[in-house]
Write an enzyme that holds these catalytic residues in place. Structure first.
Site, PDB file in Angstrom:
ATOM      1  N   SER A  78       2.759   5.358   2.353  1.00 21.35           N
ATOM      2  CA  SER A  78       2.761   4.803   1.002  1.00 21.35           C
ATOM      3  C   SER A  78       1.385   4.988   0.368  1.00 21.35           C
ATOM      4  CB  SER A  78       3.095   3.313   1.046  1.00 21.35           C
ATOM      5  OG  SER A  78       1.989   2.601   1.578  1.00 21.35           O
ATOM      6  N   LYS A  79       1.337   4.731  -0.916  1.00 19.04           N
ATOM      7  CA  LYS A  79       0.074   4.825  -1.637  1.00 19.04           C
ATOM      8  C   LYS A  79      -0.939   3.855  -1.032  1.00 19.04           C
ATOM      9  CE  LYS A  79      -1.841   3.895  -6.222  1.00 19.04           C
ATOM     10  NZ  LYS A  79      -3.202   4.011  -5.716  1.00 19.04           N
ATOM     11  N   ARG A  80      -0.421   2.706  -0.597  1.00 17.20           N
ATOM     12  CA  ARG A  80      -1.318   1.702  -0.024  1.00 17.20           C
ATOM     13  C   ARG A  80      -2.030   2.210   1.239  1.00 17.20           C
ATOM     14  NH1 ARG A  80       2.036  -2.688   1.039  1.00 17.20           N
ATOM     15  NH2 ARG A  80       3.396  -1.864  -0.588  1.00 17.20           N
TER      16      ARG A  80
END
Ligand code: GLU
Length: 510
Positions: free
Chosen positions: A261-263
């Site tokens: 994910s972007k996180r």
């Protein structure tokens, strides 16, 4: 039946293209090129609530940067357009009508509130054969009632009428045969009157059919939709032209479990987007591979190997080689761990393999931030980057490694002074100047022979002399081979730096 290979990359312009989407585009491209086929770029923008301005341009720019060529699309044109779904309303309406007329779909009037209420009442409520007869739809209402609601402009949807208890078979080129029972599927919404647009499922199938798509290559997250898509193909009478499916393995977090994910990128410090993205709403900036200093060839090579392998341990592949070698047999079913360090390694390898003069050209803008590049010979810059390139992963790091070739040190690393500059070192350096003065041939090999001979002859401490020498020339005790440095700097500059060192460095007491 042999059909021409036609594949499509079908992103929704809901934000920046995720690196997983880039891989999907890449695999489609490789397969198309390998088979002399056609690569289509279709913009799936039927969900107007999720539309993000700039996202479509971003997709085009990213694919272009990576060299993923498109044959048919909004910009490229083609005989199967329009290639943007929001411009194909008339087409979809025809097929909604066909499904309704054939009794394969029905009109439903249930409001979001009514549906919510149902979900509260009935645990695990699903709109399907077991519940549809208790809902407000054209199966439970009279034709007149339905018509008068529509005439009055009442919002409605069209739902796919799924027959329960049928086996639905999806043949996947990567996963093999996947069979599921239709009872688990719900009567998916295919069309919404509110915006007079179909949902993803119907638009996707209609377009794949009309655009004569032969292979649907997409991420594993779409596998759950595949049975519904198969049923839609059947309901529309298009089984014979159903594309072959290939669902690509997920990209997984570099550590732990789950989808990348972007996180993860924010947390571990790497980009998950090909290009930097400026969010038009929040103003947030997300980093991109291009801006982080990656070469597009390195990104392509890195992504190609996330989910595919050549069947042996080769790792370096150009786009052309990938076109030749790619195969679904060597795609894995298992998710691919996103090994970011490996991405850096690829970039390093590509930079290392670049001829020095080319590398110097990409380095020039970085150099220009510090000095005027025109003050230096192109050959000098090329040789300087050639000497340090093994020590970096990104072009911007070249300044840190090679800056001393362009600006003489004015400060000297304290820890190195402490360790290497003792009382008497200045005297040694004066002698070294004498030795260097006497050299006519300042080449690396020759000066090394002479200087090392002088050290041996006087039984000086090799490490102390050479490190003090390096400290004056580089400003700290690191860098490439000392005599390669001095050969490039030349005799005059080398001696001037030693002199400056003698004048400016004083021992620091421990
Ligand atoms: N619009 C879908 C997406 O955003 C397409 C999925 C598919 O390829 O069918 O990925």
């Amino acid at each position: 039946m042999e059909r021409p290979v036609r594949v499509r990359f079908a992103p929704s312009p809901t934000g920046p293209l995720h690196i997983g989407g880039v891989r999907t585009a890449l695999y489609n491209y490789l397969f198309a090129r390998q088979n002399g086929g056609t690569m289509i770029l279709r913009i799936e923008d039927t969900d107007s609530t999720r539309f993000v301005p700039g996202a479509e341009d971003y997709i085009n720019e990213a694919l272009q940067w990576l060299g993923i060529g498109i044959d048919e699309g909004v910009r490229e044109g083609g005989n199967y357009g329009p290639y943007k779904q929001s411009e194909r309303r008339d087409i979809y309406r025809r097929y909604v009508k066909q499904l309704l007329d054939a009794g394969r779909a029905y009109i439903a009037f249930d409001t979001p509130e009514e549906l919510d209420a149902k979900r509260q009442q009935v645990p695990n409520f699903q709109y399907d054969a077991s519940t549809r007869m208790s809902m407000r739809n054209s199966l439970t209402m009279s034709a007149e009632e339905v018509q008068s609601l529509i005439d009055a402009g009442t919002k409605h949807v069209v739902r796919f009428k799924i027959e329960p208890d049928h086996d639905v078979v999806v043949d996947d080129l990567i996963r093999g045969r996947v069979t599921i029972n239709s009872t688990v599927l719900d009567d998916k919404v295919l069309y919404k009157s509110a915006d007079d647009l179909p949902t993803y499922h119907l638009a996707n199938i209609v377009d794949d059919h009309l655009m004569e798509v032969s292979h649907v290559i997409r991420g594993e997250e779409w596998l759950p939709s595949a049975p519904l898509h198969v049923l839609l193909y059947q309901a529309l009478g298009w089984e014979d032209t159903m594309p072959q499916f290939a669902h690509l393995p997920l990209l997984l977090k570099p550590d732990g479990k789950g989808k990348l994910s972007k996180r993860d990128g924010d947390r571990l410090g790497f980009p998950v987007f090909p290009l930097e993205w400026h969010d038009p709403k929040s103003g947030d900036v997300s980093s991109g591979y291009r801006e982080a200093g990656y070469l597009p060839q390195a990104v392509v090579n890195f992504l190609a190997l996330l989910g595919w392998n050549p069947g042996d341990d080769r790792e370096m592949f150009t786009l052309d080689q990938l076109v030749k070698e790619f195969s679904f047999e060597h795609c894995s079913k298992k998710g691919a761990k996103f090994d970011y360090e490996k991405g850096k390694w690829f970039n390093h390898e590509y930079l290392m393999n670049m001829p020095d003069d080319e590398l110097a050209t990409v380095f020039r803008p970085v150099l220009a931030q510090h000095v005027n590049p025109d003050d230096f010979d192109a050959d000098y810059i090329a040789r300087a980057v050639g000497l340090v390139k093994s020590r970096m992963n990104f072009v911007r790091e070249l300044w840190d490694q090679a800056g001393f070739f362009f600006v003489a040190p004015t400060a000297y690393a304290e820890k190195d002074i402490r360790k290497r500059w003792k009382p008497g070192t200045d005297e040694l350096m004066r002698q070294l100047i004498e030795v260097l003065q006497g050299l006519d041939d300042f080449s690396s090999k020759h000066s090394e022979d002479v200087v090392l001979g002088w050290i041996k002859e006087h039984e000086y401490h090799m490490g102390n002399v050479m490190n003090a020498f390096r400290l004056t020339v580089v400003g700290e005790c690191r860098g490439p081979h000392m005599f390669d440095i001095t050969e490039l700097l030349g005799k005059q500059e080398t001696i001037a730096r030693i002199e400056r060192g003698i004048n400016n460095i004083t021992p620091i007491d421990a």
